[in-house]
Design a protein around this motif. Structure first.
Motif, PDB file in Angstrom:
ATOM      1  N   TRP A  87       0.806  -1.220   0.000  1.00  0.00           N
ATOM      2  CA  TRP A  87       0.000   0.000   0.000  1.00  0.00           C
ATOM      3  C   TRP A  87       0.843   1.275   0.000  1.00  0.00           C
ATOM      4  CZ3 TRP A  87       1.389   2.832   4.147  1.00  0.00           C
ATOM      5  CH2 TRP A  87       1.862   2.161   5.279  1.00  0.00           C
ATOM      6  N   PHE A  88       2.143   1.178   0.283  1.00  0.00           N
ATOM      7  CA  PHE A  88       2.964   2.377   0.444  1.00  0.00           C
ATOM      8  C   PHE A  88       3.332   3.005  -0.893  1.00  0.00           C
ATOM      9  CE2 PHE A  88       7.240   4.342   0.819  1.00  0.00           C
ATOM     10  CZ  PHE A  88       6.857   5.444   1.558  1.00  0.00           C
ATOM     11  N   ARG A  89       3.150   4.319  -0.995  1.00  0.00           N
ATOM     12  CA  ARG A  89       3.582   5.115  -2.147  1.00  0.00           C
ATOM     13  C   ARG A  89       4.337   6.316  -1.621  1.00  0.00           C
ATOM     14  NH1 ARG A  89       2.279   1.074  -3.904  1.00  0.00           N
ATOM     15  NH2 ARG A  89       0.786   0.562  -5.506  1.00  0.00           N
ATOM     16  N   ASP A  90       5.556   6.523  -2.072  1.00  0.00           N
ATOM     17  CA  ASP A  90       6.364   7.661  -1.647  1.00  0.00           C
ATOM     18  C   ASP A  90       6.107   8.823  -2.597  1.00  0.00           C
ATOM     19  OD1 ASP A  90       8.208   9.546  -0.915  1.00  0.00           O
ATOM     20  OD2 ASP A  90       9.936   8.227  -1.039  1.00  0.00           O
ATOM     21  N   LEU A  91       5.140   9.652  -2.261  1.00  0.00           N
ATOM     22  CA  LEU A  91       4.789  10.777  -3.119  1.00  0.00           C
ATOM     23  C   LEU A  91       5.649  12.001  -2.842  1.00  0.00           C
ATOM     24  CD1 LEU A  91       0.913  10.367  -3.084  1.00  0.00           C
ATOM     25  CD2 LEU A  91       2.555   9.595  -4.805  1.00  0.00           C
ATOM     26  N   VAL A  92       6.472  11.955  -1.811  1.00  0.00           N
ATOM     27  CA  VAL A  92       7.387  13.063  -1.531  1.00  0.00           C
ATOM     28  C   VAL A  92       8.595  12.979  -2.468  1.00  0.00           C
ATOM     29  CG1 VAL A  92       8.920  14.103   0.178  1.00  0.00           C
ATOM     30  CG2 VAL A  92       6.651  13.292   0.861  1.00  0.00           C
ATOM     31  N   ASN A  93       9.245  11.831  -2.489  1.00  0.00           N
ATOM     32  CA  ASN A  93      10.429  11.651  -3.331  1.00  0.00           C
ATOM     33  C   ASN A  93      10.093  11.257  -4.768  1.00  0.00           C
ATOM     34  OD1 ASN A  93      12.483  12.128  -1.304  1.00  0.00           O
ATOM     35  ND2 ASN A  93      11.796  10.206  -0.389  1.00  0.00           N
ATOM     36  N   PHE A  94       8.917  10.677  -4.962  1.00  0.00           N
ATOM     37  CA  PHE A  94       8.510  10.219  -6.282  1.00  0.00           C
ATOM     38  C   PHE A  94       7.073  10.657  -6.560  1.00  0.00           C
ATOM     39  CE2 PHE A  94      11.584   7.259  -4.478  1.00  0.00           C
ATOM     40  CZ  PHE A  94      12.583   7.307  -5.431  1.00  0.00           C
ATOM     41  N   PRO A  95       6.879  11.943  -6.855  1.00  0.00           N
ATOM     42  CA  PRO A  95       5.512  12.446  -7.076  1.00  0.00           C
ATOM     43  C   PRO A  95       4.898  11.847  -8.341  1.00  0.00           C
ATOM     44  CG  PRO A  95       7.137  14.116  -7.631  1.00  0.00           C
ATOM     45  CD  PRO A  95       7.894  12.967  -7.036  1.00  0.00           C
ATOM     46  N   ARG A  96       3.573  11.829  -8.356  1.00  0.00           N
ATOM     47  CA  ARG A  96       2.857  11.295  -9.523  1.00  0.00           C
ATOM     48  C   ARG A  96       3.068  12.160 -10.761  1.00  0.00           C
ATOM     49  NH1 ARG A  96      -0.635   7.234  -7.951  1.00  0.00           N
ATOM     50  NH2 ARG A  96      -1.238   7.283  -5.768  1.00  0.00           N
ATOM     51  N   ARG A  97       3.211  13.459 -10.556  1.00  0.00           N
ATOM     52  CA  ARG A  97       3.385  14.391 -11.668  1.00  0.00           C
ATOM     53  C   ARG A  97       4.797  14.284 -12.236  1.00  0.00           C
ATOM     54  NH1 ARG A  97       4.025  20.294 -10.851  1.00  0.00           N
ATOM     55  NH2 ARG A  97       4.184  21.088 -12.944  1.00  0.00           N
ATOM     56  N   ALA A  98       4.905  14.225 -13.542  1.00  0.00           N
ATOM     57  CA  ALA A  98       6.211  14.113 -14.190  1.00  0.00           C
ATOM     58  C   ALA A  98       7.062  15.342 -13.917  1.00  0.00           C
ATOM     59  CB  ALA A  98       6.033  13.928 -15.696  1.00  0.00           C
ATOM     60  N   LEU A  99       8.341  15.128 -13.748  1.00  0.00           N
ATOM     61  CA  LEU A  99       9.272  16.225 -13.522  1.00  0.00           C
ATOM     62  C   LEU A  99       9.762  16.828 -14.830  1.00  0.00           C
ATOM     63  CD1 LEU A  99      11.432  14.619 -10.700  1.00  0.00           C
ATOM     64  CD2 LEU A  99       9.564  16.247 -10.463  1.00  0.00           C
ATOM     65  N   PHE A 100       9.500  16.138 -15.925  1.00  0.00           N
ATOM     66  CA  PHE A 100       9.991  16.560 -17.229  1.00  0.00           C
ATOM     67  C   PHE A 100       8.835  16.970 -18.120  1.00  0.00           C
ATOM     68  CE2 PHE A 100      12.803  13.428 -15.397  1.00  0.00           C
ATOM     69  CZ  PHE A 100      14.028  14.082 -15.454  1.00  0.00           C
ATOM     70  N   ASP A 101       9.041  17.972 -18.931  1.00  0.00           N
ATOM     71  CA  ASP A 101       8.017  18.392 -19.889  1.00  0.00           C
ATOM     72  C   ASP A 101       7.870  17.302 -20.946  1.00  0.00           C
ATOM     73  OD1 ASP A 101       9.392  21.581 -19.523  1.00  0.00           O
ATOM     74  OD2 ASP A 101       7.366  21.029 -18.896  1.00  0.00           O
ATOM     75  N   GLY A 102       6.684  17.156 -21.449  1.00  0.00           N
ATOM     76  CA  GLY A 102       6.484  16.205 -22.539  1.00  0.00           C
ATOM     77  C   GLY A 102       6.063  14.829 -22.102  1.00  0.00           C
ATOM     78  N   GLY A 103       5.677  14.671 -20.857  1.00  0.00           N
ATOM     79  CA  GLY A 103       5.128  13.383 -20.423  1.00  0.00           C
ATOM     80  C   GLY A 103       6.153  12.497 -19.742  1.00  0.00           C
ATOM     81  N   ALA A 104       6.080  11.219 -20.081  1.00  0.00           N
ATOM     82  CA  ALA A 104       6.886  10.220 -19.389  1.00  0.00           C
ATOM     83  C   ALA A 104       8.376  10.395 -19.676  1.00  0.00           C
ATOM     84  CB  ALA A 104       6.436   8.818 -19.794  1.00  0.00           C
ATOM     85  N   PHE A 105       9.185  10.031 -18.721  1.00  0.00           N
ATOM     86  CA  PHE A 105      10.637  10.069 -18.839  1.00  0.00           C
ATOM     87  C   PHE A 105      11.113   8.848 -19.593  1.00  0.00           C
ATOM     88  CE2 PHE A 105      14.753   8.810 -16.944  1.00  0.00           C
ATOM     89  CZ  PHE A 105      15.519   9.835 -17.467  1.00  0.00           C
ATOM     90  N   ASP A 106      11.948   9.044 -20.595  1.00  0.00           N
ATOM     91  CA  ASP A 106      12.513   7.927 -21.362  1.00  0.00           C
ATOM     92  C   ASP A 106      13.984   7.792 -21.007  1.00  0.00           C
ATOM     93  OD1 ASP A 106      13.375   6.048 -23.164  1.00  0.00           O
ATOM     94  OD2 ASP A 106      12.732   7.150 -24.947  1.00  0.00           O
ATOM     95  N   ALA A 107      14.319   6.749 -20.245  1.00  0.00           N
ATOM     96  CA  ALA A 107      15.700   6.530 -19.818  1.00  0.00           C
ATOM     97  C   ALA A 107      16.636   6.258 -20.972  1.00  0.00           C
ATOM     98  CB  ALA A 107      15.750   5.379 -18.805  1.00  0.00           C
ATOM     99  N   ASN A 108      16.106   5.817 -22.108  1.00  0.00           N
ATOM    100  CA  ASN A 108      16.943   5.491 -23.270  1.00  0.00           C
ATOM    101  C   ASN A 108      17.178   6.677 -24.186  1.00  0.00           C
ATOM    102  OD1 ASN A 108      17.205   2.733 -22.553  1.00  0.00           O
ATOM    103  ND2 ASN A 108      15.117   2.408 -23.266  1.00  0.00           N
ATOM    104  N   ALA A 109      16.457   7.780 -23.943  1.00  0.00           N
ATOM    105  CA  ALA A 109      16.639   8.963 -24.802  1.00  0.00           C
ATOM    106  C   ALA A 109      17.991   9.582 -24.509  1.00  0.00           C
ATOM    107  CB  ALA A 109      15.523   9.963 -24.537  1.00  0.00           C
TER     108      ALA A 109
END
Length: 116
Positions: free
Chosen positions: A93-115
């Protein structure tokens, strides 16, 4: 009221961390993090605030600690990289919304680690 541990961090250094910095822990701080500013002040006034600890570790050693324990990396003065394997285990049940918020930190949606 203090709740039981719901999330644990496990740090395993991949190199010697006996000198040149490491992770600093504030022992007993997991009791304070519910209302951190107020609780830290009360602990300081009551003289129950414990000094920070930086454990000295060899490759393959493990440090397990309650996720709520205040911790931070110290300056790396070793002259080389300081890789650490980190594993976090939590109740479902635990979600760390302080360190990992639901809102993306990057413009343009999801973060692509391979970009790149």
């Amino acid at each position: 009221k203090h709740a039981p541990c719901h999330c644990v961090n496990i740090f395993v250094p991949l190199v010697d961390v006996r000198r040149g910095g490491g992770t600093e822990f504030k022992p007993g701080s997991h009791f304070l993090t519910r209302d951190l500013a107020r609780q830290m002040l009360l602990a300081r006034v009551r003289k129950t605030l414990r000094p920070p600890v930086v454990p000295t570790l060899s490759p393959g050693d493990a440090v397990l600690f309650d996720y709520r324990v205040l911790h931070r990396g110290t300056k790396n003065t070793s002259g080389g990289p300081r890789p650490v394997f980190v594993l976090t285990v939590a109740k479902p049940w635990f979600r760390d919304l302080v360190n990992f918020p639901r809102r993306a930190l990057f413009d343009g949606g999801a973060f692509d680690a391979n970009a790149g």
